[in-house]
Design an enzyme around this catalytic site. Structure first.
Site, mmCIF file in Angstrom:
data_model
loop_
_atom_site.group_PDB
_atom_site.id
_atom_site.type_symbol
_atom_site.label_atom_id
_atom_site.label_comp_id
_atom_site.label_asym_id
_atom_site.label_seq_id
_atom_site.Cartn_x
_atom_site.Cartn_y
_atom_site.Cartn_z
ATOM 1 N N GLU A 93 16.959 98.109 -2.067
ATOM 2 C CA GLU A 93 17.998 97.565 -2.933
ATOM 3 C C GLU A 93 17.648 97.723 -4.420
ATOM 4 O O GLU A 93 18.485 98.107 -5.224
ATOM 5 C CB GLU A 93 18.162 96.074 -2.596
ATOM 6 C CG GLU A 93 19.095 95.318 -3.507
ATOM 7 C CD GLU A 93 20.514 95.315 -2.962
ATOM 8 O OE1 GLU A 93 20.649 95.388 -1.729
ATOM 9 O OE2 GLU A 93 21.457 95.236 -3.761
ATOM 10 N N ASP A 94 16.412 97.413 -4.782
ATOM 11 C CA ASP A 94 16.074 97.260 -6.197
ATOM 12 C C ASP A 94 15.249 98.385 -6.806
ATOM 13 O O ASP A 94 14.930 98.330 -7.991
ATOM 14 C CB ASP A 94 15.294 95.944 -6.414
ATOM 15 C CG ASP A 94 16.149 94.734 -6.083
ATOM 16 O OD1 ASP A 94 17.380 94.884 -6.055
ATOM 17 O OD2 ASP A 94 15.580 93.659 -5.846
#
Ligand code: MN
Length: 724
Positions: A93-94
């Site tokens: 996700e990051d």
């Protein structure tokens, strides 16, 4: 020289992340081997690298968050892959690291786990109405094809709740509310009590800070007054058990704040009424000792009648085991005592998370462990036979609700079933063969019908016969996953009755075109035909037609051979050829194709499918146009005017990838009285994601209404119904 452990090799640096890593390693070294621990450390370096330069709101390096999540799971003795997935859970996700990278560097299994958590995270922080909570929980479970994904997600949520810190009050409340509605019930369902209690406590503190503080203060204040009584009781217990030569630990147990608060609220009683109960837990090594300790305790203080519960012999549905009793202590104070082995305690704290380690280690047949394994095996078994994730979720729901009923077999064995279970559930719980052959049951010398709901303590004798068969109607009252899947599985292979009646309808339809009544055909002619085609009975012939193995028109022609009228009529067949009417409730020989999911109002075509009966397609479905070439297997069909029921339709939606999108769509759909059966994400970039929603609708008009309303949402860029 003794081998150095990994935690000793980690340099003593004062950074918070190194401290956390050391703590993690010292926990996992207790139960994982050297190689597994170094894999975990490798995952840490990967995560720390990828997240470098990112910080939490608290100012700590970002990697501290996943490390804390991993520590929670390590405390529950999660397996290596689960721990690694926890350390890497925010990486897709990051950071630029992709699922493929993880598959290559670690393993496809770990990549799947991390990817699963990432998908769940996309559902976070949406403001959904309370009524939607169940749908969201379903969605979460449906999206997690490995339950470890949910476990990592729960630990992730726990750490986020622990670090709500200086967030604006409004945001805090929203996250706490979501946690309370979605994640607390999930933790409970998976019997992960340790996480559940912590989450409950944090939620109450965030949602009702004032009430929380008042109760907290009251607890601290009365703790002082209680200290003396607690130690008097504890000493009395210690002495008595020591005299008996038992090995044990005893601990005073204070009710946690949420349980005090909710008990006060529920029973409308004062703080002191709830809190002035003295609770103790006694841990020992062996099951036998639990009962010995119970004997000593009941001898020491008077037990309160009717309060003793033996959850060791009769564990709760989620596997919880312990002895519970209530006693009258010195000065007349009530004392609650729970007695359990250390192993039972660990299982009740970690729940399902304890399972994965068992899979790899320690084959000794401890009862509790066997129970947990059995529980999961049952779940997996159901998943296999159900074959469809939605049905699996329904089964999961049924099996994890903590309400149960206990009944006896004539031999005195105890069978545990969910509350509301019927005789059929009981019969299948005893043995699949008994379920398949049951016709009724006997209780206290009285005959009782199969739909009778079981009550605690009943002794039930199932009556079976050779000719009995499962009946589709049983699905109306069979509620256990095992009974339902067994009945369905049996029925799938048992379509005879339906096939015969469909066969008769089809043959009569063809004969009618020739102006012949099936009843008027002479027996001799039928016998002759049966001999030629080597079948034994008319039923067998009708079944063959119904199953699509023989074309009704050919049989009709053969049966009309000696009929002069028929020969004449044959030439004008088309004019009187009316389509077969579909009501949607024909049972197992008419199925709606999964590729195009036709619904009432659609223009439809039917095809004979040898062995299966008739499959109904949407007329635009690619599969139906391909089959169209085989004109002989085609059948004209139309929807009955009285068609009723729920039908599935699939919508492909391109939606803006932003907070709250899925929740908005879900609530729009449910506001129009439709249910979401399934959601799958088929493509995604940072702006747009493409999802396939499977909905239940009544008919085309209903579906059109839903699509119109969805089109008005600005977050939906494109929406199409899938018809092939
Ligand atoms: Mn996270």
């Amino acid at each position: 020289m003794p081998e150095l452990t990994v935690s000793e090799l980690i340099p003593e640096v004062d950074s918070p992340e190194e401290k956390l890593l050391r703590r993690l390693c010292s926990i996992i070294e207790e139960y994982l081997d050297h190689k597994q621990v170094s894999d975990v450390v490798r995952a840490y370096h990967k995560g720390a690298d990828a997240h470098s330069g990112q910080f939490r709101k608290s100012g700590e390096a970002y990697i501290c968050h996943p490390l804390s999540v991993a520590i929670t799971l390590a405390d529950m003795r999660m397996d290596t892959r689960g721990i690694i997935a926890a350390i890497l859970h925010d990486i897709i996700e990051d950071t630029p690291v992709s699922k493929e990278d993880l598959a290559k560097e670690f393993s496809p299994e770990i990549a799947d786990l991390v990817d699963g958590v990432t998908k769940l995270s996309k559902l976070d922080h949406k403001s959904h109405a309370e009524a939607q909570a169940e749908n969201v929980r379903k969605m979460l479970l449906a999206m997690a094809n490995d339950l470890r994904v949910i476990i990592v997600k729960l630990a992730d949520r726990l750490h986020n709740m622990q670090t709500l810190g200086a967030m604006p009050a409004k945001k805090k409340r929203r996250i706490a509310k979501e946690t309370q509605e979605i994640y607390v019930p999930l933790a409970n369902r998976l019997s992960m009590n340790s996480i559940r209690h912590q989450l409950e406590e944090l939620c109450l503190e965030a949602l009702h800070p004032l009430r929380y503080r008042i109760i907290d203060k009251a607890v601290k204040k009365s703790r002082g007054n209680r200290r003396e009584i607690v130690s008097t009781i504890e000493n009395a217990i210690q002495n008595r058990l020591n005299q008996a030569g038992l090995i044990f630990n005893v601990a005073g147990r204070e009710k946690n704040i949420p349980s005090i608060y909710y008990k006060m609220k529920r029973q409308k009683i004062s703080f002191s009424n709830v809190f002035d109960v003295y609770a103790f837990r006694i841990y020992c090594d062996h099951v036998d000792d639990c009962y010995r300790i119970l004997g000593c305790i009941h001898n020491l203080f008077n037990p309160v009648p009717g309060k003793f519960k033996d959850y060791i012999a009769l564990p709760k549905a989620n596997g919880y085991q312990s002895l519970h009793t209530v006693l009258i202590g010195p000065f007349g104070v009530p004392i609650e005592v729970q007695i359990r082995t250390h192993e039972m305690h660990r299982l009740s704290e970690s729940g399902i998370a304890a399972h994965w380690l068992y899979k790899s280690n320690d084959p000794s047949g401890e009862c509790v462990q066997a129970k947990a394994n059995e529980w999961l095996r049952d779940l997996l078994e159901i998943q296999k036979t159900a074959g469809d994730s939605l049905e699996f979720i329904d089964n999961l729901k049924v099996d994890l609700f903590p309400q149960e009923v206990f009944v006896f077999t004539p031999q005195g064995n105890i069978i545990k079933l969910p509350r509301g279970a019927s005789i059929v559930d009981f019969a299948y719980a005893v043995h699949t063969d008994i379920g398949n052959a049951c016709i009724s049951a006997r209780m206290d010398n009285k005959l009782i019908p199969l739909q009778t709901k079981l009550e605690n303590g009943m002794t039930v004798e199932v009556i079976t016969t050779d000719w009995a068969r499962p009946n589709p109607l049983w699905l109306n009252f069979a509620i256990t996953a095992k009974a339902r899947s067994s009945i369905r599985n049996y029925l799938k292979n048992f379509k005879q009755k339906d096939a015969i009646s469909l066969g008769q309808r089809l043959l009569e339809k063809e004969l009618k075109i020739m102006n012949i009544n099936l009843d008027d055909i002479k027996d001799d002619l039928i016998m002759e035909l049966l001999q030629v085609i080597k079948l034994h009975s008319m039923d067998e012939l009708l079944e063959e037609i119904g199953l699509g193995n023989r074309m009704p028109i050919l049989i009709a022609k053969q049966l009309s051979q000696d009929d002069i009228h028929a020969a004449v009529k044959l030439e004008e067949t088309d004019s009187t050829n009316s389509p077969l009417v579909i009501k949607g409730t024909e049972g197992m020989v008419i199925t709606l194709a999964k590729c195009c999911r036709p619904i009432p109002g659609d223009h439809i075509v039917g095809f004979f499918n040898p062995g299966k009966g008739i499959v109904i397609h949407h007329h635009e479905c690619r599969n139906s146009t391909e089959t169209k070439k085989r004109e002989s297997s085609r059948l004209d069909v139309e929807w009955s005017k009285e068609v009723s029921g729920e039908f599935s339709a699939e919508l492909r939606m391109e939606v803006l990838n932003q907070l709250g999108t899925l929740a908005t769509i879900a609530s729009t759909i449910s506001s129009l009285e439709s249910n979401i059966e399934n959601v799958s994400i088929i493509g995604q970039d940072d702006k747009v994601s493409t999802n396939i929603f499977t909905l239940t609708v009544k008919d085309r008009v209903h579906l059109a209404k839903i699509i119109r309303k969805l089109k008005r949402l600005f977050i939906i860029l494109k929406i199409t119904r899938i018809k092939a």
